[in-house]
Design a protein around this motif. Structure first.
Motif, PDB file in Angstrom:
ATOM      1  N   VAL A  48       0.856  -1.185   0.000  1.00 55.72           N
ATOM      2  CA  VAL A  48       0.000   0.000   0.000  1.00 55.72           C
ATOM      3  C   VAL A  48       0.894   1.238   0.000  1.00 55.72           C
ATOM      4  O   VAL A  48       0.847   2.048  -0.909  1.00 55.72           O
ATOM      5  N   ALA A  49       1.725   1.344   1.042  1.00 58.64           N
ATOM      6  CA  ALA A  49       2.624   2.498   1.138  1.00 58.64           C
ATOM      7  C   ALA A  49       3.699   2.214   2.167  1.00 58.64           C
ATOM      8  O   ALA A  49       3.441   1.533   3.159  1.00 58.64           O
ATOM      9  N   THR A  50       4.894   2.739   1.926  1.00 58.86           N
ATOM     10  CA  THR A  50       5.968   2.656   2.892  1.00 58.86           C
ATOM     11  C   THR A  50       6.652   4.012   2.995  1.00 58.86           C
ATOM     12  O   THR A  50       6.536   4.855   2.094  1.00 58.86           O
ATOM     13  N   THR A  51       7.352   4.215   4.082  1.00 64.01           N
ATOM     14  CA  THR A  51       8.132   5.424   4.248  1.00 64.01           C
ATOM     15  C   THR A  51       9.386   5.101   5.040  1.00 64.01           C
ATOM     16  O   THR A  51       9.373   4.248   5.910  1.00 64.01           O
ATOM     17  N   ASP A  61       0.510   1.495  -6.895  1.00 66.66           N
ATOM     18  CA  ASP A  61      -0.129   2.228  -7.985  1.00 66.66           C
ATOM     19  C   ASP A  61      -1.623   2.452  -7.733  1.00 66.66           C
ATOM     20  O   ASP A  61      -2.171   3.498  -8.109  1.00 66.66           O
ATOM     21  N   SER A  62      -2.276   1.509  -7.099  1.00 59.74           N
ATOM     22  CA  SER A  62      -3.729   1.597  -6.935  1.00 59.74           C
ATOM     23  C   SER A  62      -4.163   2.632  -5.905  1.00 59.74           C
ATOM     24  O   SER A  62      -5.347   2.980  -5.851  1.00 59.74           O
ATOM     25  N   VAL A  63      -3.230   3.143  -5.099  1.00 59.35           N
ATOM     26  CA  VAL A  63      -3.618   4.086  -4.051  1.00 59.35           C
ATOM     27  C   VAL A  63      -3.005   5.472  -4.247  1.00 59.35           C
ATOM     28  O   VAL A  63      -3.301   6.390  -3.480  1.00 59.35           O
ATOM     29  N   ARG A  66      -4.626   9.048  -3.494  1.00 60.76           N
ATOM     30  CA  ARG A  66      -5.751   8.899  -2.563  1.00 60.76           C
ATOM     31  C   ARG A  66      -5.290   8.657  -1.129  1.00 60.76           C
ATOM     32  O   ARG A  66      -5.940   9.092  -0.185  1.00 60.76           O
ATOM     33  N   PHE A  67      -4.188   7.957  -0.961  1.00 61.08           N
ATOM     34  CA  PHE A  67      -3.676   7.614   0.363  1.00 61.08           C
ATOM     35  C   PHE A  67      -2.406   8.423   0.642  1.00 61.08           C
ATOM     36  O   PHE A  67      -1.629   8.705  -0.274  1.00 61.08           O
ATOM     37  N   THR A  68      -2.216   8.733   1.926  1.00 66.21           N
ATOM     38  CA  THR A  68      -1.004   9.435   2.344  1.00 66.21           C
ATOM     39  C   THR A  68      -0.430   8.763   3.577  1.00 66.21           C
ATOM     40  O   THR A  68      -1.145   8.553   4.564  1.00 66.21           O
ATOM     41  N   ILE A  69       0.849   8.438   3.518  1.00 64.54           N
ATOM     42  CA  ILE A  69       1.526   7.833   4.656  1.00 64.54           C
ATOM     43  C   ILE A  69       2.358   8.902   5.355  1.00 64.54           C
ATOM     44  O   ILE A  69       2.944   9.776   4.709  1.00 64.54           O
ATOM     45  N   SER A  70       2.371   8.830   6.687  1.00 65.07           N
ATOM     46  CA  SER A  70       3.193   9.744   7.468  1.00 65.07           C
ATOM     47  C   SER A  70       3.754   8.991   8.663  1.00 65.07           C
ATOM     48  O   SER A  70       3.241   7.938   9.049  1.00 65.07           O
ATOM     49  N   GLN A  81      -3.461   7.806   5.972  1.00 64.76           N
ATOM     50  CA  GLN A  81      -4.701   8.527   5.705  1.00 64.76           C
ATOM     51  C   GLN A  81      -5.255   8.043   4.381  1.00 64.76           C
ATOM     52  O   GLN A  81      -4.584   8.145   3.348  1.00 64.76           O
ATOM     53  N   MET A  82      -6.451   7.491   4.408  1.00 69.69           N
ATOM     54  CA  MET A  82      -7.058   6.914   3.214  1.00 69.69           C
ATOM     55  C   MET A  82      -8.290   7.735   2.843  1.00 69.69           C
ATOM     56  O   MET A  82      -9.256   7.779   3.612  1.00 69.69           O
ATOM     57  N   ASN A  83      -8.248   8.366   1.693  1.00 69.20           N
ATOM     58  CA  ASN A  83      -9.354   9.180   1.193  1.00 69.20           C
ATOM     59  C   ASN A  83      -9.916   8.573  -0.085  1.00 69.20           C
ATOM     60  O   ASN A  83      -9.273   7.748  -0.736  1.00 69.20           O
TER      61      ASN A  83
END
Length: 114
Positions: A48-51, A61-63, A66-70, A81-83
């Motif tokens: 989904v996401a990494t930081t 790619d699918s997110v 729309r999504f933000t990782i912090s 944060q999933m919008n």
């Protein structure tokens, strides 16, 4: 041993938002990358996401858009944060941390209704 505890999952209508949190049980300076993966029924686990500790995000790619990782290094916590959620975002979301070792959370269910 580091434990990762996720929270924030639930049921939401399409177009809605959710915020996931993942807190580590203790400080872990050996961890560089933290993030989120998800697994839907009958499908493989996917990114989904990494930081990184320095704050460089990477999104599936699918997110993207729309999504933000912090990440809060002082609190050993990572957020997602999933919008604009879609039914296809329905899955169990797992927190992951890696560095000299790899750790997984227990997962939190996200269900998006159409």
């Amino acid at each position: 041993q580091v434990q990762l505890v996720e929270s924030g999952g639930g049921l939401v209508q399409a177009g809605g938002s959710l915020r996931l949190s993942c807190a580590a049980s203790r400080s872990f300076f050996s961890i560089n990358t933290m993030g989120w993966y998800r697994q839907a029924p009958g499908k493989q686990r996917e990114l989904v996401a990494t930081t990184t500790r320095g704050g460089s995000p990477n999104y599936g790619d699918s997110v993207k858009g729309r999504f933000t990782i912090s990440r809060d290094n002082a609190e050993n916590t990572v957020y997602l944060q999933m919008n604009s959620l879609k039914p296809e975002d329905t899955a169990v979301y797992y927190c992951h941390a890696s560095g000299t070792a790899s750790y997984w959370g227990q997962g939190t269910q996200v269900t998006v209704s159409s």
